[in-house]
Design a protein around this motif. Structure first.
Motif, PDB file in Angstrom:
ATOM      1  N   UNK A   1       0.571  -2.938   0.196  1.00 27.86           N
ATOM      2  CA  UNK A   1       0.544  -4.269  -0.654  1.00 27.86           C
ATOM      3  C   UNK A   1      -0.215  -3.782  -1.864  1.00 27.86           C
ATOM      4  N   UNK A   2      -0.818  -2.406  -1.993  1.00 24.71           N
ATOM      5  CA  UNK A   2      -1.857  -2.363  -2.604  1.00 24.71           C
ATOM      6  C   UNK A   2      -1.253  -1.407  -3.734  1.00 24.71           C
ATOM      7  N   UNK A   3      -1.627  -1.119  -4.978  1.00 25.60           N
ATOM      8  CA  UNK A   3      -2.105  -0.335  -5.950  1.00 25.60           C
ATOM      9  C   UNK A   3      -3.610  -0.625  -6.669  1.00 25.60           C
ATOM     10  N   UNK A   4      -3.258   0.683  -7.471  1.00 31.32           N
ATOM     11  CA  UNK A   4      -4.513   0.791  -7.850  1.00 31.32           C
ATOM     12  C   UNK A   4      -4.608   1.870  -9.042  1.00 31.32           C
ATOM     13  N   UNK A   5      -4.921   1.601 -10.062  1.00 26.73           N
ATOM     14  CA  UNK A   5      -4.449   2.073 -12.112  1.00 26.73           C
ATOM     15  C   UNK A   5      -6.330   2.762 -11.975  1.00 26.73           C
ATOM     16  N   UNK A   6      -6.334   4.149 -12.329  1.00 22.95           N
ATOM     17  CA  UNK A   6      -7.602   4.743 -12.766  1.00 22.95           C
ATOM     18  C   UNK A   6      -6.695   5.137 -14.664  1.00 22.95           C
ATOM     19  N   UNK A   7      -7.923   5.157 -15.011  1.00 19.52           N
ATOM     20  CA  UNK A   7      -7.988   6.367 -16.405  1.00 19.52           C
ATOM     21  C   UNK A   7      -8.773   7.498 -16.154  1.00 19.52           C
ATOM     22  N   UNK A   8      -8.522   8.311 -17.117  1.00 20.51           N
ATOM     23  CA  UNK A   8      -8.611   9.612 -16.654  1.00 20.51           C
ATOM     24  C   UNK A   8     -10.579   9.954 -16.248  1.00 20.51           C
TER      25      UNK A   8
ATOM     26  N   UNK B   1      -0.202   6.765  12.348  1.00 18.49           N
ATOM     27  CA  UNK B   1       0.664   7.674  11.199  1.00 18.49           C
ATOM     28  C   UNK B   1       0.527   6.688  10.114  1.00 18.49           C
ATOM     29  N   UNK B   2      -0.610   6.133   9.569  1.00 14.10           N
ATOM     30  CA  UNK B   2      -0.201   5.219   8.273  1.00 14.10           C
ATOM     31  C   UNK B   2      -0.948   4.446   7.777  1.00 14.10           C
ATOM     32  N   UNK B   3      -2.042   4.789   6.380  1.00 14.85           N
ATOM     33  CA  UNK B   3      -3.377   4.302   6.024  1.00 14.85           C
ATOM     34  C   UNK B   3      -3.068   3.695   4.666  1.00 14.85           C
ATOM     35  N   UNK B   4      -3.080   2.379   4.702  1.00  8.47           N
ATOM     36  CA  UNK B   4      -2.742   2.113   3.006  1.00  8.47           C
ATOM     37  C   UNK B   4      -3.982   1.266   2.900  1.00  8.47           C
ATOM     38  N   UNK B   5      -4.276   0.862   1.323  1.00  8.76           N
ATOM     39  CA  UNK B   5      -5.220   0.067   1.177  1.00  8.76           C
ATOM     40  C   UNK B   5      -6.972   0.695   1.186  1.00  8.76           C
ATOM     41  N   UNK B   6      -7.509  -0.030   1.777  1.00  5.97           N
ATOM     42  CA  UNK B   6      -9.100  -0.370   1.606  1.00  5.97           C
ATOM     43  C   UNK B   6      -9.873   0.105   2.746  1.00  5.97           C
ATOM     44  N   UNK B   7     -10.384   0.881   2.886  1.00  9.74           N
ATOM     45  CA  UNK B   7     -11.613   1.404   4.033  1.00  9.74           C
ATOM     46  C   UNK B   7     -12.310   2.597   3.917  1.00  9.74           C
ATOM     47  N   UNK B   8     -13.729   2.168   4.709  1.00 12.21           N
ATOM     48  CA  UNK B   8     -14.690   2.480   4.817  1.00 12.21           C
ATOM     49  C   UNK B   8     -14.641   3.880   5.690  1.00 12.21           C
ATOM     50  N   UNK B   9     -15.563   4.787   4.829  1.00 14.11           N
ATOM     51  CA  UNK B   9     -14.767   6.495   5.699  1.00 14.11           C
ATOM     52  C   UNK B   9     -16.177   6.351   6.602  1.00 14.11           C
ATOM     53  N   UNK B  10     -15.441   7.745   7.609  1.00 10.55           N
ATOM     54  CA  UNK B  10     -16.976   8.210   7.972  1.00 10.55           C
ATOM     55  C   UNK B  10     -18.267   8.095   7.469  1.00 10.55           C
TER      56      UNK B  10
ATOM     57  N   UNK C   1     -19.653   6.084   5.290  1.00 15.81           N
ATOM     58  CA  UNK C   1     -20.212   5.199   4.934  1.00 15.81           C
ATOM     59  C   UNK C   1     -19.298   4.827   3.414  1.00 15.81           C
ATOM     60  N   UNK C   2     -18.426   5.625   2.735  1.00 14.33           N
ATOM     61  CA  UNK C   2     -18.038   5.228   1.226  1.00 14.33           C
ATOM     62  C   UNK C   2     -16.844   4.808   0.975  1.00 14.33           C
ATOM     63  N   UNK C   3     -16.954   3.511   0.543  1.00 12.05           N
ATOM     64  CA  UNK C   3     -15.371   3.036   0.443  1.00 12.05           C
ATOM     65  C   UNK C   3     -14.481   3.725  -0.470  1.00 12.05           C
ATOM     66  N   UNK C   4     -13.107   3.886   0.277  1.00 12.93           N
ATOM     67  CA  UNK C   4     -12.497   4.580  -0.292  1.00 12.93           C
ATOM     68  C   UNK C   4     -10.792   3.661  -0.181  1.00 12.93           C
ATOM     69  N   UNK C   5     -10.340   3.784  -1.136  1.00 12.04           N
ATOM     70  CA  UNK C   5      -8.596   4.009  -1.735  1.00 12.04           C
ATOM     71  C   UNK C   5      -8.060   4.474  -0.801  1.00 12.04           C
ATOM     72  N   UNK C   6      -7.283   4.046   0.367  1.00 16.47           N
ATOM     73  CA  UNK C   6      -6.397   5.457   1.224  1.00 16.47           C
ATOM     74  C   UNK C   6      -4.839   5.049   1.114  1.00 16.47           C
ATOM     75  N   UNK C   7      -4.158   6.329   1.029  1.00 15.09           N
ATOM     76  CA  UNK C   7      -2.924   6.867   1.119  1.00 15.09           C
ATOM     77  C   UNK C   7      -2.072   7.689   1.626  1.00 15.09           C
TER      78      UNK C   7
ATOM     79  N   UNK D   1      -8.196   9.039  -1.495  1.00 12.90           N
ATOM     80  CA  UNK D   1      -8.273  10.089  -0.208  1.00 12.90           C
ATOM     81  C   UNK D   1      -6.314   9.259  -0.058  1.00 12.90           C
ATOM     82  N   UNK D   2      -5.732  10.712  -0.803  1.00 13.03           N
ATOM     83  CA  UNK D   2      -4.546  11.098  -0.623  1.00 13.03           C
ATOM     84  C   UNK D   2      -3.851  11.696  -0.434  1.00 13.03           C
ATOM     85  N   UNK D   3      -2.882  11.290  -0.086  1.00 19.35           N
ATOM     86  CA  UNK D   3      -2.083  12.690   0.827  1.00 19.35           C
ATOM     87  C   UNK D   3      -0.577  13.108   0.144  1.00 19.35           C
ATOM     88  N   UNK D   4      -0.552  13.820  -0.934  1.00 20.54           N
ATOM     89  CA  UNK D   4       0.385  14.240  -1.558  1.00 20.54           C
ATOM     90  C   UNK D   4       1.594  15.009  -0.684  1.00 20.54           C
TER      91      UNK D   4
END
Length: 195
Positions: free
Chosen positions: A97-104, A136-145, A147-153, A172-175
């Motif tokens: 349900x989430x999306x994010x666009x970031x410029x270079x 086995x599936x993480x999607x969206x906004x999380x706090x990492x251990x 404490x940084x905020x992260x967009x995770x897929x 935090x991505x898994x290509x």
């Protein structure tokens, strides 16, 4: 626009799809069936179909099953939205349900790295703030251990791409091929964005 399979995100695993079915369909239907069985022949509210408790209970279970299957279908369909797009403007990530666009210029490409969550436990998502999570599936906004905020897929692997941004959160991505993904980021980024 670059959507080459080598650096696309890993698709959700059959295990996470099974968990989704068990939690959204099997468990609610089993609880409803157990509640109906427990109530037994207790005279309750007026029966819905011709005064027959059996038909009423069957109708209730069918309704719960239909509702849970509809919700399951919606969420399973959203889980298939798990992709990354690279183009001249930057990076676009779509996950459930989430999306994010970031410029270079918003990506800190010099700090992009492939990490193993078994070794770098401070980068594990631990607190879901606005996201979807199954085994086995993480999607969206999380706090990492850490404490940084992260967009995770991610879909349960331990070898991920960690990419800080200037937007106040990390990625935090898994290509499918993390090394090819990081190399492709470096190739496509304009010269000033690689620093």
């Amino acid at each position: 626009m670059d959507t080459t399979p080598a650096w696309q995100l890993q698709p959700p695993s059959p295990t996470s799809r099974l968990w989704l079915f068990l939690l959204l369909v099997a468990l609610p239907v089993a609880i409803a069936a157990g509640a109906i069985a427990y109530a037994g022949d207790d005279p309750g509210p007026k029966q819905l179909i011709g005064g027959s408790p059996l038909l009423t209970n069957a109708l209730i279970l069918a309704g719960i099953l239909a509702l849970t299957l509809a919700i399951h279908w919606l969420i399973a369909r959203a889980m298939r939205r798990h992709a990354v797009t690279l183009d001249s403007d930057g990076l676009a990530i779509t996950t459930s349900f989430y999306s994010r666009r970031l410029g270079w210029r918003e990506l800190q490409l010099s700090q992009a790295r492939i990490v193993d969550l078994g070794e770098r436990t401070e980068l594990k998502p631990v607190l879901k703030t606005n996201g979807a999570s199954l085994p086995g599936f993480h999607s969206g906004w999380f706090r990492l251990r850490n404490l940084h905020r992260a967009f995770v897929a991610t879909v349960g692997g331990t070898r991920l791409v960690y990419l800080p941004t200037t937007a106040g959160y990390d990625l935090l991505l898994q290509p499918r091929q993390p090394q090819a993904f990081v190399q492709r980021l470096a190739e496509l980024a304009p010269p000033g964005a690689r620093d």
